[in-house]
Design an enzyme around this catalytic site. Structure first.
Site, PDB file in Angstrom:
ATOM      1  N   ARG A   1       0.832  -1.195   0.000  1.00 35.44           N
ATOM      2  CA  ARG A   1       0.000   0.000   0.000  1.00 35.44           C
ATOM      3  C   ARG A   1       0.873   1.254   0.000  1.00 35.44           C
ATOM      4  O   ARG A   1       1.810   1.358   0.781  1.00 35.44           O
ATOM      5  CB  ARG A   1      -0.908  -0.014   1.233  1.00 35.44           C
TER       6      ARG A   1
ATOM      7  N   THR B   1      -0.994   7.710  -0.762  1.00 40.93           N
ATOM      8  CA  THR B   1      -2.336   7.555  -1.323  1.00 40.93           C
ATOM      9  C   THR B   1      -3.132   6.453  -0.651  1.00 40.93           C
ATOM     10  O   THR B   1      -4.362   6.421  -0.771  1.00 40.93           O
ATOM     11  CB  THR B   1      -2.251   7.236  -2.816  1.00 40.93           C
TER      12      THR B   1
ATOM     13  N   ASP C   1      -1.176  -6.457  14.050  1.00 39.83           N
ATOM     14  CA  ASP C   1      -0.530  -6.782  12.779  1.00 39.83           C
ATOM     15  C   ASP C   1      -0.177  -8.271  12.783  1.00 39.83           C
ATOM     16  O   ASP C   1       0.792  -8.692  13.415  1.00 39.83           O
ATOM     17  CB  ASP C   1       0.734  -5.930  12.596  1.00 39.83           C
TER      18      ASP C   1
ATOM     19  N   ASP D   1       3.497  -9.279  11.560  1.00 36.59           N
ATOM     20  CA  ASP D   1       4.532  -8.963  12.536  1.00 36.59           C
ATOM     21  C   ASP D   1       4.508  -9.946  13.698  1.00 36.59           C
ATOM     22  O   ASP D   1       5.560 -10.423  14.153  1.00 36.59           O
ATOM     23  CB  ASP D   1       4.339  -7.543  13.075  1.00 36.59           C
TER      24      ASP D   1
END
Length: 223
Positions: free
Chosen positions: A113, A117, A211, A214
């Site tokens: 990503r 934006t 996450d 992670d």
């Protein structure tokens, strides 16, 4: 953890919300869970998800002779199965799929990503030959906004995979992500172990898990 709601029936398959599954979620959702607890518990949930996903694929009759001379009216998969993981978090689901269905051929998609934006960008795709003639389990533990999922599904469609041959397998789904996927691709089936309450202002699922990549791979640990 929520259960399946009426608008999701027929398109999103949620694992039965058993006491056992809730106990597993209580471990992986705990912010104090150590990696040696998190990984095997997540793997146990992934096995259940993959079982449910494989059950959605087409089967054909396969009669077998038993050791006592009787015939068992069994089944076998009627289509080649492909697993495509969305790196990096989706890599956590590959090993369980290899054990459960060793004949499965694997591919990989890397989507990141943009920090400004927030839009997903395809960086890499390696898909097995013949994927357009089989059924695909698309592997990514999280379905939040749906942006990454839509990009990955687009890659599969561009390679000739029929929409109805894609099963998206994930641990947690946000209602916003489910809607985004099915508004664009209503024939894609989703298999998840929980439909969350909603996304917060930072696009994290609530109650959530943090996450996943992670925590699974240990990159959230400070040196």
């Amino acid at each position: 953890m929520t259960t399946r709601t009426e608008p999701l029936r027929g398109v999103t398959h949620v694992l039965p919300q058993t006491n056992r599954l809730r106990a597993l979620h209580s471990i992986v959702r705990d912010h104090e869970a150590r990696r040696e607890e998190f990984v095997p518990t997540a793997n146990r949930i992934i096995r259940g998800l993959l079982d449910a996903a494989l059950d959605l694929l087409p089967y054909e009759p396969r009669d077998v002779r038993t050791p006592v001379g009787r015939t068992y009216p069994g089944l076998s998969l009627a289509s080649q199965v492909f697993g495509v993981s969305v790196a990096r978090a989706g890599d956590s689901m590959e090993s369980e799929l290899r054990v459960m269905a060793p004949e499965t051929r694997l591919g990989k998609i890397l989507i990141q990503r943009d920090k400004v934006t927030k839009l997903p960008h395809l960086h890499y795709a390696a898909l097995p030959a013949g994927i357009d003639r089989g059924h695909v389990l698309l592997l990514d533990p999280m379905l939040a906004t749906g942006g990454t999922a839509l990009a990955a599904i687009g890659v599969l469609l561009d390679h000739g995979v029929p929409e109805e041959h894609i099963v998206f397998v994930n641990l947690l789904s946000a209602p916003e992500g489910i809607k985004a996927v099915h508004d664009r691709h209503p024939e894609v089936r989703i298999v998840t172990s929980s439909v969350e309450e909603r996304l917060n202002e930072h696009a994290f699922m609530l109650p959530g898990i943090g996450d996943f990549g992670d925590r699974y791979f240990g990159t959230d640990t400070k040196a």
